[in-house]
Design a protein around this motif. Structure first.
Motif, PDB file in Angstrom:
ATOM      1  N   LEU A 153      14.304   9.612  28.061  1.00 43.73           N
ATOM      2  CA  LEU A 153      13.357  10.050  29.238  1.00 43.73           C
ATOM      3  C   LEU A 153      13.285  11.507  28.886  1.00 43.73           C
ATOM      4  O   LEU A 153      12.273  11.986  29.097  1.00 43.73           O
ATOM      5  CB  LEU A 153      13.963   9.573  30.365  1.00 43.73           C
TER       6      LEU A 153
ATOM      7  N   GLY B 257       9.694  13.235  26.782  1.00 46.63           N
ATOM      8  CA  GLY B 257       8.718  14.288  27.660  1.00 46.63           C
ATOM      9  C   GLY B 257       8.619  13.633  29.150  1.00 46.63           C
ATOM     10  O   GLY B 257       7.637  14.135  29.775  1.00 46.63           O
ATOM     11  N   PHE B 258       9.321  12.680  29.646  1.00 47.07           N
ATOM     12  CA  PHE B 258       9.006  12.112  30.912  1.00 47.07           C
ATOM     13  C   PHE B 258      10.007  12.944  31.943  1.00 47.07           C
ATOM     14  O   PHE B 258       9.774  12.775  33.046  1.00 47.07           O
ATOM     15  CB  PHE B 258       9.302  10.859  31.023  1.00 47.07           C
ATOM     16  N   ALA B 259      10.725  13.732  31.266  1.00 43.82           N
ATOM     17  CA  ALA B 259      11.900  14.498  32.370  1.00 43.82           C
ATOM     18  C   ALA B 259      12.248  15.880  31.842  1.00 43.82           C
ATOM     19  O   ALA B 259      12.307  16.011  30.638  1.00 43.82           O
ATOM     20  CB  ALA B 259      12.931  13.466  32.651  1.00 43.82           C
TER      21      ALA B 259
END
Lengths: 335, 335
Positions: free
Chosen positions: A124, A128-130
């Motif tokens: 994650l 690049g989601f977090a």
């Protein structure tokens, strides 16, 4: 631009950092050979709660909150909590998380949960989601015994191959930046079932999954066992560890020199009831978050392969005569 | 370059495609108002298996394998299977998956599993970790009743607020390329617990979580209810749906015109025993994979928000007097 290497491994170019870890254990673990590496120790198995399930929930809550505090962050800084546990419907996790204001992804991999959650949290962040994500899990000897085998009050005798479920919880807080141990590769495992039906011999049930994932990790990365200072399976115990050593040799990998098992290490070998070693989601969680992480920080370990191992049975599946499927996920960490 | 929008939503620039879906249902669902949208129908609840648990496992296995076949792919093309179910220790999934040669990530979100698995599968593709990933889940009326409430043989009377667990499984195969419905945004939910303790009134327990996630999705994306042709919660039933409508209005969002609930739609309203509607992981799975996906393919629906909803209780937590935490994850799909 796919991050895959070989058949099952992904390379995380951004190297997600394990910024802080927290380990919390029960009294038996707190007296064991790794006692100096654990952060928080319960004075007894109940720790003032109404039930052992609530104690387990308290442990995972505390492990998560401590990791956030140690990193000088706030709950709102954390993008995802990835957690799970052994209790039916993951109640240790979900009841802990209802008091925490962070988006929640519940996962179940039995005792492979530490590296399943670490894999997902790392991906994650790398995807690049977090900015920050937490991987955590727990187990409790008493809640596990009464759910999977017998309530302790029955005084049932333990098999020689049986393992002692660890009372403990571990939490890893991952982020994008900083000088901390970092995740380089993730190898997600396949379910392997070699027909073991004895739920008192989980080590043997899980070993083929550990072997399959470790072998695949070597094949995918081109690495050999010597690349790592330590390869640590989750909770195979003495029985499963011996099988893993033997089977990996058949694939041409001699891991004996730098391989151990968290379940083999966490208790003194001659302690009553421990038999083949420790087990439970909490086993690899507290050994990874305690002993291994702290030895990485101090420079004693530079390259490790964490391979938590899960036995995917239920009491219903056992009563219906089913064999025990196993799974293992490998995460390479360097510093 | 973080993909986050607002507090809880990520935008998937690569727009992962839902290439194929498969829905498989039991006989009651196969006679319901959505019967024409389901791919495979069991002739009875057991379907020739030894146990209802095995039937559930067969359903999720079949849904996964059919999705692969319809996409003209092989097992080795699929990078990850992301699945879970309601049975203790997820045995429907893990026993299905042991016969499938694909790396496996077990997840648990109770009846929110369809959008939890779809969220993770989409993020694994968008993050560059996978070319193909499968999201799937299942539930079975008989296995759920005997695990969570009473074996059917007891003839227990059903509460007016109770819901009927759907016998069914759904599978979505996602990939990077092609002209198919695609995922644009994912909003992972937080656990919400408003103190409901009645396990026969799950709609009320889950509604606050659905409201929180939908409201957050609107705030994060700047969208209003009118943006979507359809907003579909998972299995709130009549009771939870009314609460959701009311609570969203308090936040200034009037969703009434384009909002429905999969549990409200799957059965005829006057059918005996259905009461407040359908429920279970399989409920939103078969409605999303069947009715909604097929209406997207035919152009009747262009923009939908899928919001599966989960009640994170166990029989142990209920017996211990605990309230029921809820969770909901939202996935925006367009075509």
């Amino acid at each position: 631009m796919i991050k895959k290497r070989g058949k099952q491994t992904v390379k995380l170019e951004s190297k997600p950092k394990i910024i802080t870890t927290t380990s919390i254990v029960g009294p038996k673990e707190a007296k064991g050979p790794l006692k100096d590496y654990f952060d928080i120790k319960l004075k007894d198995e109940l720790n003032g709660e109404d039930s052992y399930e609530k104690t387990e929930s308290y442990m995972i809550y505390t492990a998560i909150m401590e990791s956030i505090k140690k990193a000088n962050l706030q709950q709102e800084d954390i993008d995802y909590l990835v957690t799970g546990d052994l209790l039916n419907q993951l109640t240790a996790s979900s009841f802990a998380v209802r008091a925490i204001d962070i988006p929640y992804l519940g996962i179940y991999g039995a005792c492979s949960t530490m590296t399943e959650s670490l894999s997902l949290a790392s991906m994650l962040i790398d995807g690049g989601f977090a900015n920050y994500a937490i991987a955590a899990t727990s187990s409790h000897f008493v809640s596990a015994e009464r759910q999977f085998r017998f309530p302790l009050e029955y005084g049932a005798q333990r098999a020689v191959t049986s393992q002692w479920t660890v009372t403990g919880a571990g939490s890893m807080l991952l982020g994008k930046e900083g000088n901390y141990p970092y995740v380089t590769h993730v190898t997600i495992g396949k379910v392997k079932d070699y027909g073991i039906t004895d739920s008192n011999n989980m080590g043997a049930a899980m070993a083929p999954a550990a072997v399959d994932t470790i072998k695949q990790h070597f094949q995918d990365t081109g690495r050999t066992p010597n690349y790592y200072d330590l390869i640590a399976t989750g909770d195979l115990g003495k029985v499963g560890m011996d099988i893993t050593n033997e089977l990996l040799k058949e694939y041409g990998y001699d891991v004996k020199k730098n391989y151990t098992d968290c379940g083999y290490e966490i208790f003194y070998r001659d302690e009553e009831g421990v038999n083949a070693g420790g087990s439970g989601c909490g086993c690899s969680a507290v050994v990874d978050c305690g002993y291994i992480y702290k030895n990485m920080l101090s420079g004693k370990l530079k390259k490790v392969l964490l391979v938590s191992t899960g036995a995917l049975l239920s009491t219903t599946s056992s009563l219906q005569g089913e064999s025990i499927p196993g799974i293992a996920h490998a995460v390479a960490v360097e510093y």
